[in-house]
Design a protein around this motif. Sequence first.
Motif, PDB file in Angstrom:
ATOM      1  N   ALA A  60      -9.213  10.909  21.896  1.00  0.00           N
ATOM      2  CA  ALA A  60      -9.670  10.616  20.537  1.00  0.00           C
ATOM      3  C   ALA A  60     -10.965   9.810  20.562  1.00  0.00           C
ATOM      4  O   ALA A  60     -11.081   8.819  21.268  1.00  0.00           O
ATOM      5  CB  ALA A  60      -8.599   9.857  19.785  1.00  0.00           C
ATOM      6  N   LYS A  61     -11.945  10.276  19.792  1.00  0.00           N
ATOM      7  CA  LYS A  61     -13.219   9.574  19.690  1.00  0.00           C
ATOM      8  C   LYS A  61     -13.214   8.580  18.542  1.00  0.00           C
ATOM      9  O   LYS A  61     -13.468   7.400  18.723  1.00  0.00           O
ATOM     10  CB  LYS A  61     -14.341  10.584  19.445  1.00  0.00           C
ATOM     11  N   LYS A  62     -12.926   9.080  17.336  1.00  0.00           N
ATOM     12  CA  LYS A  62     -12.928   8.202  16.162  1.00  0.00           C
ATOM     13  C   LYS A  62     -12.152   8.843  15.026  1.00  0.00           C
ATOM     14  O   LYS A  62     -11.894  10.044  15.022  1.00  0.00           O
ATOM     15  CB  LYS A  62     -14.351   7.898  15.717  1.00  0.00           C
ATOM     16  N   VAL A  63     -11.805   7.995  14.046  1.00  0.00           N
ATOM     17  CA  VAL A  63     -11.133   8.467  12.842  1.00  0.00           C
ATOM     18  C   VAL A  63     -12.216   8.808  11.833  1.00  0.00           C
ATOM     19  O   VAL A  63     -13.024   7.955  11.462  1.00  0.00           O
ATOM     20  CB  VAL A  63     -10.177   7.387  12.278  1.00  0.00           C
ATOM     21  N   LEU A  64     -12.243  10.067  11.394  1.00  0.00           N
ATOM     22  CA  LEU A  64     -13.264  10.506  10.447  1.00  0.00           C
ATOM     23  C   LEU A  64     -12.875  10.230   9.005  1.00  0.00           C
ATOM     24  O   LEU A  64     -13.705   9.830   8.197  1.00  0.00           O
ATOM     25  CB  LEU A  64     -13.527  12.006  10.614  1.00  0.00           C
ATOM     26  N   ASN A  65     -11.620  10.466   8.677  1.00  0.00           N
ATOM     27  CA  ASN A  65     -11.169  10.328   7.304  1.00  0.00           C
ATOM     28  C   ASN A  65      -9.755   9.768   7.313  1.00  0.00           C
ATOM     29  O   ASN A  65      -8.900  10.292   7.983  1.00  0.00           O
ATOM     30  CB  ASN A  65     -11.182  11.695   6.611  1.00  0.00           C
ATOM     31  N   ARG A  66      -9.549   8.724   6.567  1.00  0.00           N
ATOM     32  CA  ARG A  66      -8.228   8.099   6.520  1.00  0.00           C
ATOM     33  C   ARG A  66      -7.704   8.171   5.096  1.00  0.00           C
ATOM     34  O   ARG A  66      -8.423   7.906   4.147  1.00  0.00           O
ATOM     35  CB  ARG A  66      -8.328   6.648   6.964  1.00  0.00           C
ATOM     36  N   ASP A  67      -6.436   8.539   4.967  1.00  0.00           N
ATOM     37  CA  ASP A  67      -5.799   8.602   3.667  1.00  0.00           C
ATOM     38  C   ASP A  67      -5.463   7.180   3.240  1.00  0.00           C
ATOM     39  O   ASP A  67      -4.524   6.579   3.739  1.00  0.00           O
ATOM     40  CB  ASP A  67      -4.535   9.464   3.755  1.00  0.00           C
ATOM     41  N   VAL A  68      -6.246   6.637   2.311  1.00  0.00           N
ATOM     42  CA  VAL A  68      -6.056   5.253   1.893  1.00  0.00           C
ATOM     43  C   VAL A  68      -5.032   5.119   0.784  1.00  0.00           C
ATOM     44  O   VAL A  68      -4.692   4.011   0.394  1.00  0.00           O
ATOM     45  CB  VAL A  68      -7.395   4.612   1.430  1.00  0.00           C
ATOM     46  N   THR A  69      -4.517   6.215   0.262  1.00  0.00           N
ATOM     47  CA  THR A  69      -3.530   6.131  -0.819  1.00  0.00           C
ATOM     48  C   THR A  69      -2.227   5.519  -0.345  1.00  0.00           C
ATOM     49  O   THR A  69      -1.455   5.030  -1.154  1.00  0.00           O
ATOM     50  CB  THR A  69      -3.251   7.520  -1.421  1.00  0.00           C
ATOM     51  N   LYS A  70      -1.951   5.532   0.962  1.00  0.00           N
ATOM     52  CA  LYS A  70      -0.716   4.961   1.485  1.00  0.00           C
ATOM     53  C   LYS A  70      -0.733   3.435   1.427  1.00  0.00           C
ATOM     54  O   LYS A  70       0.287   2.800   1.456  1.00  0.00           O
ATOM     55  CB  LYS A  70      -0.488   5.425   2.927  1.00  0.00           C
ATOM     56  N   ASP A  71      -1.902   2.818   1.339  1.00  0.00           N
ATOM     57  CA  ASP A  71      -1.998   1.363   1.275  1.00  0.00           C
ATOM     58  C   ASP A  71      -1.886   0.849  -0.155  1.00  0.00           C
ATOM     59  O   ASP A  71      -1.679  -0.331  -0.367  1.00  0.00           O
ATOM     60  CB  ASP A  71      -3.313   0.880   1.885  1.00  0.00           C
ATOM     61  N   THR A  72      -2.040   1.711  -1.159  1.00  0.00           N
ATOM     62  CA  THR A  72      -2.065   1.245  -2.541  1.00  0.00           C
ATOM     63  C   THR A  72      -0.760   0.640  -3.027  1.00  0.00           C
ATOM     64  O   THR A  72      -0.802  -0.317  -3.778  1.00  0.00           O
ATOM     65  CB  THR A  72      -2.511   2.376  -3.497  1.00  0.00           C
ATOM     66  N   PRO A  73       0.438   1.138  -2.638  1.00  0.00           N
ATOM     67  CA  PRO A  73       1.649   0.477  -3.134  1.00  0.00           C
ATOM     68  C   PRO A  73       1.728  -0.998  -2.746  1.00  0.00           C
ATOM     69  O   PRO A  73       2.172  -1.805  -3.536  1.00  0.00           O
ATOM     70  CB  PRO A  73       2.781   1.282  -2.501  1.00  0.00           C
ATOM     71  N   LEU A  74       1.259  -1.365  -1.564  1.00  0.00           N
ATOM     72  CA  LEU A  74       1.276  -2.769  -1.166  1.00  0.00           C
ATOM     73  C   LEU A  74       0.342  -3.589  -2.044  1.00  0.00           C
ATOM     74  O   LEU A  74       0.673  -4.682  -2.472  1.00  0.00           O
ATOM     75  CB  LEU A  74       0.874  -2.903   0.303  1.00  0.00           C
ATOM     76  N   ALA A  75      -0.834  -3.052  -2.351  1.00  0.00           N
ATOM     77  CA  ALA A  75      -1.790  -3.757  -3.191  1.00  0.00           C
ATOM     78  C   ALA A  75      -1.261  -3.881  -4.623  1.00  0.00           C
ATOM     79  O   ALA A  75      -1.418  -4.909  -5.265  1.00  0.00           O
ATOM     80  CB  ALA A  75      -3.135  -3.040  -3.195  1.00  0.00           C
ATOM     81  N   GLU A  76      -0.591  -2.838  -5.126  1.00  0.00           N
ATOM     82  CA  GLU A  76      -0.047  -2.881  -6.483  1.00  0.00           C
ATOM     83  C   GLU A  76       1.060  -3.929  -6.600  1.00  0.00           C
ATOM     84  O   GLU A  76       1.128  -4.656  -7.574  1.00  0.00           O
ATOM     85  CB  GLU A  76       0.503  -1.511  -6.879  1.00  0.00           C
ATOM     86  N   ARG A  77       1.900  -4.040  -5.591  1.00  0.00           N
ATOM     87  CA  ARG A  77       2.975  -5.026  -5.644  1.00  0.00           C
ATOM     88  C   ARG A  77       2.426  -6.439  -5.652  1.00  0.00           C
ATOM     89  O   ARG A  77       2.911  -7.281  -6.372  1.00  0.00           O
ATOM     90  CB  ARG A  77       3.915  -4.856  -4.449  1.00  0.00           C
ATOM     91  N   SER A  78       1.380  -6.691  -4.881  1.00  0.00           N
ATOM     92  CA  SER A  78       0.837  -8.050  -4.847  1.00  0.00           C
ATOM     93  C   SER A  78       0.158  -8.386  -6.167  1.00  0.00           C
ATOM     94  O   SER A  78       0.212  -9.520  -6.623  1.00  0.00           O
ATOM     95  CB  SER A  78      -0.137  -8.203  -3.682  1.00  0.00           C
ATOM     96  N   GLU A  79      -0.474  -7.410  -6.835  1.00  0.00           N
ATOM     97  CA  GLU A  79      -1.099  -7.666  -8.131  1.00  0.00           C
ATOM     98  C   GLU A  79      -0.047  -7.952  -9.193  1.00  0.00           C
ATOM     99  O   GLU A  79      -0.213  -8.823 -10.026  1.00  0.00           O
ATOM    100  CB  GLU A  79      -1.953  -6.468  -8.556  1.00  0.00           C
ATOM    101  N   GLU A  80       1.077  -7.215  -9.176  1.00  0.00           N
ATOM    102  CA  GLU A  80       2.138  -7.412 -10.153  1.00  0.00           C
ATOM    103  C   GLU A  80       2.757  -8.796 -10.018  1.00  0.00           C
ATOM    104  O   GLU A  80       3.081  -9.428 -10.999  1.00  0.00           O
ATOM    105  CB  GLU A  80       3.215  -6.339  -9.996  1.00  0.00           C
ATOM    106  N   SER A  81       2.905  -9.281  -8.795  1.00  0.00           N
ATOM    107  CA  SER A  81       3.519 -10.575  -8.592  1.00  0.00           C
ATOM    108  C   SER A  81       2.616 -11.717  -9.071  1.00  0.00           C
ATOM    109  O   SER A  81       3.099 -12.754  -9.473  1.00  0.00           O
ATOM    110  CB  SER A  81       3.876 -10.774  -7.125  1.00  0.00           C
ATOM    111  N   THR A  82       1.283 -11.523  -9.088  1.00  0.00           N
ATOM    112  CA  THR A  82       0.367 -12.566  -9.539  1.00  0.00           C
ATOM    113  C   THR A  82       0.220 -12.569 -11.053  1.00  0.00           C
ATOM    114  O   THR A  82      -0.136 -13.559 -11.642  1.00  0.00           O
ATOM    115  CB  THR A  82      -1.028 -12.414  -8.900  1.00  0.00           C
ATOM    116  N   GLU A  83       0.502 -11.415 -11.724  1.00  0.00           N
ATOM    117  CA  GLU A  83       0.355 -11.333 -13.173  1.00  0.00           C
ATOM    118  C   GLU A  83       1.454 -12.108 -13.907  1.00  0.00           C
ATOM    119  O   GLU A  83       1.226 -12.718 -14.925  1.00  0.00           O
ATOM    120  CB  GLU A  83       0.389  -9.872 -13.642  1.00  0.00           C
ATOM    121  N   GLY A  84       2.686 -12.039 -13.417  1.00  0.00           N
ATOM    122  CA  GLY A  84       3.838 -12.567 -14.125  1.00  0.00           C
ATOM    123  C   GLY A  84       4.042 -14.007 -13.914  1.00  0.00           C
ATOM    124  O   GLY A  84       4.215 -14.896 -14.596  1.00  0.00           O
TER     125      GLY A  84
END
Length: 80
Positions: free
Chosen positions: A56-80
Motif C-alpha cells: 500500500a502506498k497511500k489512502v486516496l479517498n476515505r469515507d468520512v461518513t463513518k466518523d459523523t455519528p461520534l461527532a453528532e453525539r458529542s454535539e448533542e451532549s453539549t447542547e442539553g
Amino acid sequence: MKFIQFRIGDIVQMKKKHPCGSQEWEVLQLGSDMRIKCRGCGHIVLIPRPKFLKGAKKVLNRDVTKDTPLAERSEESTEG
C-alpha cells in the motif's frame, strides 16, 4: 516508520498495478487477511495483511461518513 490505519471503504493506491492497469483498490474486509476490490475491473482478492501493508502506498479517498455519528453525539451532549 509511518503507521496508516485502514478502514472499510477506503480507496488505497498500491505500488504495483493490477493486470487491468489500475492501481486503485477498495478495502472490503479487515483482519489477518485483507479483502480488496480492484477499482478498474472489479476483481476481488484476499491477501495477507503483511503483504497488503507492504504494497500500500497511500489512502486516496476515505469515507468520512463513518466518523459523523461520534461527532453528532458529542454535539448533542453539549447542547442539553
